[in-house]
Write a protein that holds these residues in place. Structure first.
Motif, PDB file in Angstrom:
ATOM      1  N   VAL A  81      -5.365   8.642   2.072  1.00 43.83           N
ATOM      2  CA  VAL A  81      -5.620   9.654   3.096  1.00 43.83           C
ATOM      3  C   VAL A  81      -5.020   9.294   4.457  1.00 43.83           C
ATOM      4  N   CYS A  82      -4.212   8.219   4.530  1.00 40.18           N
ATOM      5  CA  CYS A  82      -3.543   7.965   5.819  1.00 40.18           C
ATOM      6  C   CYS A  82      -2.031   7.807   5.626  1.00 40.18           C
ATOM      7  N   HIS A  83      -1.601   6.639   5.116  1.00 37.10           N
ATOM      8  CA  HIS A  83      -0.163   6.441   4.969  1.00 37.10           C
ATOM      9  C   HIS A  83       0.292   6.552   3.509  1.00 37.10           C
ATOM     10  N   GLY A  84      -0.485   7.259   2.685  1.00 38.31           N
ATOM     11  CA  GLY A  84      -0.044   7.519   1.317  1.00 38.31           C
ATOM     12  C   GLY A  84       1.335   8.158   1.288  1.00 38.31           C
ATOM     13  N   PRO A  85       1.574   9.173   2.126  1.00 40.55           N
ATOM     14  CA  PRO A  85       2.916   9.773   2.154  1.00 40.55           C
ATOM     15  C   PRO A  85       4.000   8.758   2.498  1.00 40.55           C
TER      16      PRO A  85
END
Ligand code: SF4
Ligand SMILES: [Zn+2]
Lengths: 444, 547
Positions: free
Chosen positions: A118-122
């Motif tokens: 939910v933060c730096h997954g992308p």
């Protein structure tokens, strides 16, 4: 206990991904709280000074006080009865605890995921697509004469980032600190961080990808028309000047935050930024780094990666690791009502996941490990109170640039560590499933 | 651990003890090879089988920051190559960079029981040890990168040689490393600080320092020798991959002036021809030099066709390759210590350069007069995965197979080598040298690589077969430290494996030099830098010898 205050030098702050390791802690003579945290920023001071050992029960089962042993048994039973147990959180605990959590997921054919999703997954996904040029923070301190922040507000979220690593920090080729650097900020509004910038680009919300792509075009000497200004809010002339500066620096860096990765475009944005940094290596040395939030989210990425091959969102239903963000990321598993048990370590999804996911959390047995009560723990079938990493618990954490550090805890806690609880659950799970952990076969 | 075992009727290959296929008993007790065991001890009947010491990999990349980056970088190579959980043995994924548990189990499956991670910046030591701890079965250690260390280079340019040596010793202790590694000596500063340039000659000045690569090479050869480290300076020479680089390699070897030195993945450094033109083989020039100079040892770094991952401290090299292949690429700099580059790579039979590299590696093996000093590696995963070792062994042992394979690859490349003129076929005894006894001896691991009394009971038993690839693909029994890990092709319970490291003496006064450097140029505290003993769960310090 001695009458004198205990002083701990070079303690490690895990409140944010800067993981400053120069904190000097003073512990009161009774060894129950920290009275001073020299060198820490406001956030770090609050983290250390406000930490008290509260009088919570060590464990609750169905909201009632329980012994640690009974709670471990109850948690293990939940794991072995479930068909699709999910483990989530992990970014605010030690690597030693993270390893135990991955082991449990493996032994129960469950799912493991961290707050990276939910933060730096992308960023993780973009990295798999295009790679990255990166550096440990000391290279930024020693060499970077061009520093850009994109979609983040370090002055408030990572208060010592400027001083220790990237802006006012003085290093080998940057003896005058900020005077030796050009600092650029990209954001949709002015922030306390943008005040220090030499160049501030206030861009239209949701236009990060277009702006990054336009910059890539300029780096590659491709044609760019003037519509870029209408789309992004930044004129072609300003962009040209900026890109020229980037191409001509000695060592450039772009830090990027969730303003880039969690807005329209997500992993496309992160990928475009990583590629921009890579493209610039045709001209000079250039790197890019995500500014990670939680104290040990980078450790979670590392542990899950080395044990499974994948950084987050890993599923063991078939007896081996599979990875697919969107499929095996916890918010999605819960949102679709798939997991039939949930174990949360140092996180509070019941307060920040989607309504659908929270609905599902309420329907399934939940295990929590946290130093303090949370919304999720209030819904838990089994809730453990655990000691706080870095303050009470030793272990390993990884800074946002993947540098591993050892914690220097200040005083003991009456509560067990996450690692101890998870290890006990793991061992009981193995017993219940007949997985022999320790016996060594000798001869045929 | 009171287990005992007798292996009888097996054909034993134990070159350190000069045993060449003799049928004899091997007895094991308490993790060691012993003279004899009582009559009622459990027995493995190894009739029709070959018994060897466990394999020792002298150079591979299996743990640490760069390996983990490469691992999570390539999900595309994992989905089709999974390794399911077997009871309590952990699951994982493969590809050319397997997850840690899978790495340990796969090495063991091939009969390997020791593996050395070859390139770790000291700042990454803690991470590396954490991963090695999760790499089961095998004993392991790692080499620490010191040839682009800014602090050491500053001491060196000022000629402070004693302090330089003490600092090397300090760094070995602080990182718990096994050996000193040099990668592209002097190349990091131009890469990071001079717009991605590189050094191309070991006698030209390194920008930013009053130094040449040769001075760094000489200083580290001398320091490792003077400190009495069990393994000498382990060198990845300058100009890796470039046509004509064999001259740099020869110059590097000459720099040793008779002192011990190990040149790693030497295949990648044995190219003739002109810079920026197609390479040709210089295997003969390199082999001649090594054959005549017994202070030099090397591992081959054989290229095997198929998927690989380039991962190296030689960042400029990966940038060059990336610009050729246009593939996704990682660069990762470590402050004051090293660089690193990673990219997925595939070696293809029809490509001239790849076929040439493949053939040069084989030439080097086949022209080596002393296999003890030209040992087996693929520089996993750079030349290909360690999972290729069985096929490589067959290429060495089976000339007909080798020539068939050579006929399938780029013929222009083969014509630029002497491969087809080489009739040599390795014997099992020689295979035992290049995959076990040789690397153990070069590493200075006296308890490994042999089956004499007192050796570690790391034993592999293969079914004897004509197809050597099939034979070495899956050991029938693997015994690690006296415990059965593979029993009749089935996994038994997990074993942990040890961390092997050195701890040379040094004078504490050197910290007065290092501490201020850290305060100025590192971002972690000097007192938080050294890896403490709590990270070594089962360790073994290999003693230094006084010079
Ligand atoms: S910057 Fe972050 S790690 Fe450093 S003291 Fe502040 S909160 Fe702690
Ligand atoms: Zn290597």
């Amino acid at each position: 206990m001695s009458e004198e205050s205990k002083v701990i030098k070079n303690a490690v702050c895990t409140f944010c991904g800067c993981v400053c390791d120069d904190i000097e802690l003073t512990v009161d003579p009774a060894g129950k709280h920290i009275t001073k945290a020299n060198n820490a920023c406001v956030l770090g001071k609050a983290w250390f000074l406000e930490h008290k050992v509260e009088d919570y029960p060590v464990a609750l089962i169905d909201g009632k006080e329980a012994s640690l042993k009974d709670a471990v048994e109850a948690a293990a039973q939940i794991f072995v009865s479930a068909k699709f147990p999910a483990i989530y959180g992990l970014s605010d605990t030690t690597c030693e605890a993270q390893k135990e959590a991955v082991a449990i997921a493996d032994y129960v054919n469950g799912n493991i995921d961290t707050t990276t999703s939910v933060c730096h997954g992308p960023t993780g996904m973009a990295f798999q697509g295009v790679g990255e040029s990166t550096a440990s923070l000391g290279e930024i301190k020693n060499r970077a004469d061009f520093v850009m922040y994109w979609g983040g507000n370090p002055a408030e979220a990572h208060p010592r980032h400027f001083e220790r690593y990237a802006v006012t920090a003085k290093g080998a080729n940057t003896p005058n600190g900020k005077d030796d650097r050009h600092v650029a900020m990209v954001d949709i509004r002015p922030t306390p961080s943008s005040l220090i910038a030499d160049t501030f680009l206030q861009i239209k919300p949701g236009s990060d990808f277009e702006l990054l792509w336009a910059m890539r075009a300029l780096v590659k000497d491709a044609a760019l028309d003037d519509s870029v200004e209408e789309r992004t809010g930044i004129s072609k002339a300003v962009l040209e000047e900026l890109v020229e500066r980037m191409k001509n620096c000695q060592f450039g860096v772009i830090f990027f935050g969730m303003g880039l990765t969690m807005t329209r475009g997500r992993h496309f944005n992160a990928g475009a930024l990583l590629e921009l940094a890579t493209d610039l290596n045709q001209y000079t040395h250039f790197v890019a780094l995500p500014t990670r939030g939680h104290g040990n989210v980078t450790g979670a990425d590392n542990v899950v990666s080395w044990q499974t091959g994948f950084p987050f969102g890993v599923n063991f239903n078939r007896g081996y690791p599979r990875f697919n963000p969107g499929e095996y990321t916890t918010s999605d598993i819960l949102g679709r009502g798939e997991a039939d048990a949930l174990c949360v370590i140092a996180s509070d999804p019941a307060s920040n996941f989607s309504a659908k996911a929270i609905e599902h959390i309420k329907k399934i047995p939940v295990i929590t490990l946290d130093p303090k009560p949370t919304v999720t723990s209030s819904l838990a079938k089994v809730a453990f109170t655990t000691a706080t990493y870095g303050i009470n618990v030793p272990g390993t954490v990884y800074r946002m640039d993947n540098v591993a550090l050892s914690l220097r805890p200040a005083f003991d806690s009456p509560f067990p560590s996450d690692q101890m609880v998870l290890k006990a659950i793991k061992e009981r799970v193995c017993e219940l499933r007949g997985l022999n952990q320790t016996t060594k076969t000798t001869a045929a | 651990m009171a287990s005992a075992l007798r292996i009888k009727n097996g054909k034993v290959y134990d070159p350190i003890n000069k045993i060449d296929g003799k049928i004899m008993d091997i007895c094991i007790k308490n993790g060691k090879i012993v003279k004899t065991v009582p009559k009622n001890t459990p027995v493995i009947d190894a009739h029709g089988m070959v018994v060897m010491p466990g394999g020792v990999d002298i150079h591979c990349h299996i743990a640490g920051h760069k390996v983990n980056l490469a691992r999570k970088f390539q999900p595309e190579s994992k989905r089709h190559d999974v390794s399911p959980r077997v009871k309590a043995l952990r699951s994982g994924t493969g590809g050319s960079v397997p997850s840690t548990f899978t790495t340990g189990y796969r090495y063991a499956t091939l009969g390997y029981t020791t593996a050395m991670e070859a390139a770790v910046p000291p700042l990454g030591a803690r991470h590396t040890i954490e991963e090695l701890h999760d790499t089961p079965v095998v004993d392991k250690g790692f080499y620490v990168l010191l040839a682009n260390n800014v602090c050491l280079n500053q001491l060196l340019e000022k000629g402070r040689m004693e302090e330089f040596r003490e600092a090397v010793a300090w760094w070995m202790n602080a990182s718990k490393a096994y050996a000193v590694k040099l990668v592209n000596p002097g190349g990091d500063e131009p890469w990071k600080g001079r717009k991605n340039s590189n050094v191309d000659n070991i006698d030209s000045e390194i920008s930013g320092f009053n130094l040449t690569p040769r001075k760094i090479i000489k200083a580290l050869i001398d320091a490792t020798s003077d400190l009495g480290l069990p393994h000498p300076a382990h060198i990845h020479c300058n100009n890796l991959g470039h046509s004509g680089n064999y001259k740099t390699t020869l110059e590097t070897m000459r720099t040793a002036e008779g002192r011990r030195v190990h040149i790693t993945h030497i295949q990648f450094h044995s190219y003739g021809g002109e810079l920026n033109k197609n390479p040709v083989s210089a295997a003969a020039e390199i082999s001649d030099f090594i054959n005549e100079n017994d202070n030099i040892s090397a591992d081959v770094g054989q290229v095997m066709f198929g998927q690989a991952t380039i991962m190296t401290g030689d960042a400029p090299l990966t940038w060059t390759l990336r610009n050729m292949t246009k593939s996704k690429w990682i660069n990762a700099d470590t402050e004051c210590e090293s660089g690193c580059g990673i990219l997925p790579f595939s070696y293809q039979e029809k490509i001239y350069t790849h076929a040439l590299q493949w053939a040069i590696g084989l030439e080097l093996f086949l022209m080596a007069k002393d296999p003890w000093r030209m040992v087996l590696s693929t520089d996993h995963p750079n030349g290909g995965s360690f999972m290729n070792y069985p096929k490589l062994i067959r290429l060495l042992m089976d000339k007909e197979f080798r020539n068939e394979e050579a006929a399938r690859v780029n013929q222009k490349a083969i014509a630029k080598t002497g491969l087809l003129d080489l009739d040599r076929e390795y014997s099992l005894y020689e295979i035992a040298i290049v995959s076990r006894a040789g690397p153990a001896r070069l590493l200075g691991l006296k308890d490994k690589g042999h089956l004499g009394v007192g050796a570690d009971a790391d034993v592999t038993i293969y079914d004897e077969m004509d197809d050597k690839e099939a034979m070495f693909n899956a050991a029938r029994y693997v015994i690690k430290s006296g415990e059965m890990f593979i029993n009749n092709h089935e996994f038994c319970a997990d074993t942990q494996g040890r961390l092997i490291h050195v701890a040379p003496d040094y004078d504490n006064k050197v910290e007065d030099i290092l501490r201020p450097f850290f305060e100025d140029y590192y971002t972690i505290q000097f007192d938080n830098y050294a890896v403490d003993d709590s990270y070594v769960h089962d360790g073994k310090v290999i003693p230094t010898t006084s010079a």
